[in-house]
Design an enzyme around this catalytic site. Structure first.
Site, PDB file in Angstrom:
ATOM      1  CE  LYS A 154      -3.748  -0.053   2.843  1.00  0.00           C
ATOM      2  NZ  LYS A 154      -4.304  -0.308   4.164  1.00  0.00           N
ATOM      3  CB  THR A 195      -8.914   5.989  -0.447  1.00  0.00           C
ATOM      4  OG1 THR A 195      -7.609   4.847   0.123  1.00  0.00           O
ATOM      5  CG2 THR A 195      -9.396   7.153   0.594  1.00  0.00           C
TER       6      THR A 195
END
Length: 478
Positions: A223, A281
């Site tokens: 990530k 996101t």
């Protein structure tokens, strides 16, 4: 679907009927957020995933998302309280809290010495998920206590996240909790592991070493949430299995105006490195409470797909939202419309760079042949998944059937654009030849009608090379 959908599971989506509907509308990867639960909590959920996989006849991937060293401040006196622009606060270790009778400035405690180490005057500090921005104005005690000045007004609450944009943190990506969650997660059957707040290749290698110590193989998803990770992208791509553009925390570390171009550059770098990339996101965040997305959200999802992302991810939308299944449906619809234009725009498979990489050029050649003859599909026999990922990186318009004997590789290939992973068992008469196995699959598969042609790639060992990789292309008519 060519672009895959990742859905985060949570209270709003744990019912088997809800999960079934999400799979029906394109979800192939379920994200299990270990920030809010442990392996024991997820064990029955993974059993449900395996049950749906068997029932619906499609591979499904359970991805453990480890919490990582996300840091939060401690209790703030009189929280929540308004901070005025230009107001001076104190930031320091808990035992540096001054006597309020002598210093009435708001004290922000941080019980992580590593984060304060190396903090200097002029450096930025963000609080409340970036809504409050500060600069360090005075070093009261080096590495322990600082004065910070608010650059804008806002609300400050206890236990909120804190970020130090651009600052290197001498902390590994795996905390003791993460290591425990990783091993317990592998025990209950997770198929992939996402690690948070990666800074460099060493973080990825540490995670892979822990997985190896467990005695299994599972792909690692790195990530990208820190500027350091973006700066070290090439070295991370050399060792990771996949990447996630985690725009929430990355947007705190990097100037938001730079984030769209940063996303495009990361996606392009991942495709050139044959590493699947997830964009995540706030993609359809308004659908947590509303049945339709905003126009900006719809455009954002489409642009991620037009940039070439392998996967797009839903977080709160499916974990706690009121419209979990609807959010998946909307993402599927946006994807289908965007992909039609994407394929029209690129017109032909991407050509490789000028480089010495025969396997990539074999994959590219297979895509060119499939495009020229308007083949129904490309079929890749792959043991490690590399053949399918190379083919996927060329972005052919035909679906890629990735046939592998390894269930873990099969579920890993759910991350790759356009790939339909299938478990390949020995077919009629137990044939050992790779090409014969794939031909038997085509003969038995209802997806292909008699007389339809497909392009097959496989590796055939030769007297001088027992492990040649992909070295054969064949046109096969059923």
């Amino acid at each position: 679907m060519l672009t895959k959908i990742v859905a985060t599971l949570g209270p709003a989506s744990l019912a088997p009927d809800t999960m079934r509907e999400m799979v029906r509308h394109g979800v192939r990867i379920f994200r299990l957020n270990f920030s809010h639960a442990d392996a024991a909590y997820f064990a029955p959920i993974i059993k449900t995933i395996r049950s749906l996989e068997s029932e619906m006849g499609v591979p499904l991937t359970a991805m453990a998302d480890l919490c990582g060293p996300k840091t939060r401040i401690g209790e703030v006196a009189a929280s929540p309280r308004t901070v005025d622009k230009g107001e001076a606060l104190l930031l320091g270790l808990p035992d540096e809290r001054p006597d309020p009778a002598r210093d009435d400035r708001v004290f922000v405690s941080l019980d992580v010495p590593e984060l304060l180490a190396g903090l200097r005057v002029g450096m930025p500090v963000n609080l409340s998920d970036g809504l409050l921005q500060f600069h360090v104005t005075r070093e009261i005690k080096a590495d322990r206590l600082y004065e910070i000045e608010a650059q804008n007004a806002g609300l400050l609450s206890s236990n909120k996240g804190i970020a130090f944009p651009g600052k290197h943190h001498p902390m590994p990506a795996l905390t003791p909790k993460d290591i425990k969650d990783l091993h317990e997660g592998l025990d209950v059957g997770v198929d992939a592991v996402a690690i948070s707040f990666v800074q460099n290749a060493a973080d990825v290698v540490q995670t892979k070493d822990e997985i190896k110590r467990h005695g299994v193989w599972a792909p690692v998803v790195s990530k990208l949430e820190r500027q350091n990770a973006v700066d070290n992208l090439d070295e991370i791509l050399a060792v990771t299995d996949a990447v996630m553009v985690a725009r929430g925390d990355l947007g705190l570390e990097c100037p938001i105006p730079q984030l769209p171009i940063m996303q495009k550059k990361i996606i392009r770098a991942c495709r050139h490195a044959q590493r699947p990339v997830i964009v995540a996101t706030q993609m359809l965040l308004s659908m947590v409470k509303n049945p339709i997305p905003t126009r900006a959200e719809s455009t954002d999802v489409a642009n991620a797909i037009l940039d070439g992302a392998d996967c797009v991810m839903l977080s709160e939308e499916t974990a706690v939202g009121d419209y979990a299944v609807e959010a998946v449906k909307v993402m599927q619809q946006i994807s289908e419309n965007a992909l039609e234009y994407y394929l029209e725009r690129i017109q032909a498979p991407y050509a490789p760079k000028r480089e010495k990489n025969p396997r990539k050029f074999v994959a590219y050649s297979a895509c060119l042949i499939a495009d020229n003859m308007e083949s129904k599909a490309i079929l890749c026999h792959t043991v490690s998944g590399t053949n399918a990922r190379l083919t996927s990186s060329r972005r052919p318009r035909q679906p890629i059937y990735a046939l592998t004997p390894d269930p873990r590789v099969m579920r890993f290939l759910n991350f790759s654009w356009g790939v339909k992973p299938r478990l390949l068992e020995f077919g009629r008469d137990g044939e050992a030849d790779y090409m014969e196995r794939v031909e038997s699959f085509v003969d038995d598969c209802p997806d292909f009608a008699p007389g339809e042609a497909v392009v097959i790639t496989a590796g055939r060992p030769t007297p001088g090379n027992d492990t040649p990789g992909t070295n054969e292309i064949k046109i096969y008519c059923k």
